[in-house]
Design a protein around this motif. Sequence first.
Motif, PDB file in Angstrom:
ATOM      1  N   ILE A 195       0.966  -1.360  -0.123  1.00 32.33           N
ATOM      2  CA  ILE A 195      -0.144   0.085  -0.042  1.00 32.33           C
ATOM      3  C   ILE A 195       0.842   1.124  -0.087  1.00 32.33           C
ATOM      4  O   ILE A 195       1.950   1.368   0.855  1.00 32.33           O
ATOM      5  CB  ILE A 195      -1.070   0.138   1.228  1.00 32.33           C
ATOM      6  CG1 ILE A 195      -1.672  -1.481   1.261  1.00 32.33           C
ATOM      7  CG2 ILE A 195      -1.892   1.198   1.334  1.00 32.33           C
ATOM      8  CD1 ILE A 195      -2.634  -1.718   0.239  1.00 32.33           C
ATOM      9  N   ASP A 196       0.805   2.230  -0.822  1.00 27.81           N
ATOM     10  CA  ASP A 196       1.755   3.189  -1.113  1.00 27.81           C
ATOM     11  C   ASP A 196       1.433   4.196   0.161  1.00 27.81           C
ATOM     12  O   ASP A 196       0.421   4.284   0.462  1.00 27.81           O
ATOM     13  CB  ASP A 196       1.415   4.102  -2.482  1.00 27.81           C
ATOM     14  CG  ASP A 196       0.236   4.726  -2.661  1.00 27.81           C
ATOM     15  OD1 ASP A 196       0.182   6.024  -2.147  1.00 27.81           O
ATOM     16  OD2 ASP A 196      -0.772   4.141  -2.988  1.00 27.81           O
ATOM     17  N   GLN A 197       2.541   4.944   0.588  1.00 28.16           N
ATOM     18  CA  GLN A 197       2.261   5.754   1.604  1.00 28.16           C
ATOM     19  C   GLN A 197       2.194   7.329   1.329  1.00 28.16           C
ATOM     20  O   GLN A 197       2.439   8.109   2.190  1.00 28.16           O
ATOM     21  CB  GLN A 197       3.575   5.558   2.555  1.00 28.16           C
ATOM     22  CG  GLN A 197       4.071   4.188   3.007  1.00 28.16           C
ATOM     23  CD  GLN A 197       4.972   3.911   3.834  1.00 28.16           C
ATOM     24  OE1 GLN A 197       5.726   5.073   4.119  1.00 28.16           O
ATOM     25  NE2 GLN A 197       5.458   2.881   4.378  1.00 28.16           N
ATOM     26  N   SER A 198       1.833   7.508   0.000  1.00 25.03           N
ATOM     27  CA  SER A 198       1.600   8.890  -0.331  1.00 25.03           C
ATOM     28  C   SER A 198       0.260   9.248   0.487  1.00 25.03           C
ATOM     29  O   SER A 198      -0.484   8.671   0.455  1.00 25.03           O
ATOM     30  CB  SER A 198       1.582   9.024  -1.838  1.00 25.03           C
ATOM     31  OG  SER A 198       0.319   8.243  -2.374  1.00 25.03           O
ATOM     32  N   ASN A 199       0.249  10.678   0.965  1.00 23.66           N
ATOM     33  CA  ASN A 199      -0.963  11.086   1.544  1.00 23.66           C
ATOM     34  C   ASN A 199      -1.619  12.265   0.806  1.00 23.66           C
ATOM     35  O   ASN A 199      -2.657  12.706   1.103  1.00 23.66           O
ATOM     36  CB  ASN A 199      -0.686  11.213   2.867  1.00 23.66           C
ATOM     37  CG  ASN A 199       0.685  12.132   3.056  1.00 23.66           C
ATOM     38  OD1 ASN A 199       0.964  12.921   2.278  1.00 23.66           O
ATOM     39  ND2 ASN A 199       1.389  11.946   4.119  1.00 23.66           N
ATOM     40  N   GLY A 200      -0.905  12.932  -0.174  1.00 19.67           N
ATOM     41  CA  GLY A 200      -1.443  13.879  -0.501  1.00 19.67           C
ATOM     42  C   GLY A 200      -1.412  15.409  -0.161  1.00 19.67           C
ATOM     43  O   GLY A 200      -1.739  16.554  -0.335  1.00 19.67           O
ATOM     44  N   LEU A 201      -0.798  15.265   1.094  1.00 23.00           N
ATOM     45  CA  LEU A 201      -0.726  16.393   1.946  1.00 23.00           C
ATOM     46  C   LEU A 201       0.338  17.311   1.607  1.00 23.00           C
ATOM     47  O   LEU A 201       1.509  16.940   1.188  1.00 23.00           O
ATOM     48  CB  LEU A 201      -0.299  15.910   3.467  1.00 23.00           C
ATOM     49  CG  LEU A 201      -1.769  15.300   4.043  1.00 23.00           C
ATOM     50  CD1 LEU A 201      -1.529  14.914   5.677  1.00 23.00           C
ATOM     51  CD2 LEU A 201      -3.049  16.081   3.902  1.00 23.00           C
ATOM     52  N   PRO A 202       0.598  18.681   1.867  1.00 19.19           N
ATOM     53  CA  PRO A 202       1.765  19.683   1.580  1.00 19.19           C
ATOM     54  C   PRO A 202       2.923  18.895   2.140  1.00 19.19           C
ATOM     55  O   PRO A 202       2.892  18.568   3.170  1.00 19.19           O
ATOM     56  CB  PRO A 202       1.334  20.761   2.054  1.00 19.19           C
ATOM     57  CG  PRO A 202      -0.289  20.927   2.227  1.00 19.19           C
ATOM     58  CD  PRO A 202      -0.413  19.414   2.388  1.00 19.19           C
ATOM     59  N   THR A 203       3.865  19.133   1.380  1.00 15.99           N
ATOM     60  CA  THR A 203       5.094  18.707   1.966  1.00 15.99           C
ATOM     61  C   THR A 203       6.359  19.737   1.987  1.00 15.99           C
ATOM     62  O   THR A 203       5.975  20.902   1.109  1.00 15.99           O
ATOM     63  CB  THR A 203       6.029  17.688   0.945  1.00 15.99           C
ATOM     64  OG1 THR A 203       6.080  18.014  -0.253  1.00 15.99           O
ATOM     65  CG2 THR A 203       5.214  16.199   1.302  1.00 15.99           C
TER      66      THR A 203
END
Length: 227
Positions: free
Chosen positions: A191-199
């Motif tokens: 399961i990819d760990q990308s969250n779409g929150l600003p970095t």
Amino acid sequence: SSRFGSSRQCSSHSLPSLRRPLVAAMPAKSSRLARSGVALLLGAAAWESCSSSTFVGTRAPVQQARTAMNGYRFDWMLEGKNGEKGLQTQDGYWVGEVGFEKAMGAQGYRYRMRPTSKEMKEGKEIDGLIFQIGPLKLRLGEAFGGTGNNEALRVLKKKLVAEGMYDKAKIAENEYWKKRFGHNRWEPSYIDQSNGLPTNGLFRGLAAWSGIDPLKEEKGKTWFEAD
């Protein structure tokens, strides 16, 4: 006078003979035009009946009615209905892009990495996606910073990670392999760990990229795991 008389008589008798070829030539000309017209019509009909994909020596493919087209059942494929893991279709079933967008939006998920209509109204997680030039609002940011991640998808990812391996046959096989070989054969799906929150910044650090941060330099500071 006899000479003139004979010439008049000859000319009067020769007129019909001169008219006959002209009268006979008129039907021949019209028949040629008619044949040309028929040939053109037949050629146009042949061109219309032939498919654009027909090649020399092959037969044109038979076109089926569009209503008889099988539609992809993505819901069946996701749940693995009847134990099938591959492509599944159903006759007369079709869901277009509008249907997918509405179905996913009703569950809170994004379609085509675009915010849902509810997120647009609430202004939720749409920072940097909309640019305003005068009275015009353009969604240019979606072309460069669009993401399918949102709150609903993050919750789903956490649920999938918590479930882990759920296939009973694979769990039993892992137990056998663990006893005999000392390790499992099957691993849970990634399961990819990308969250779409600003970095912070355009590029991610090595810890976020590899998932390994022994010195705790990035984890919890510039990199946050989805789970």
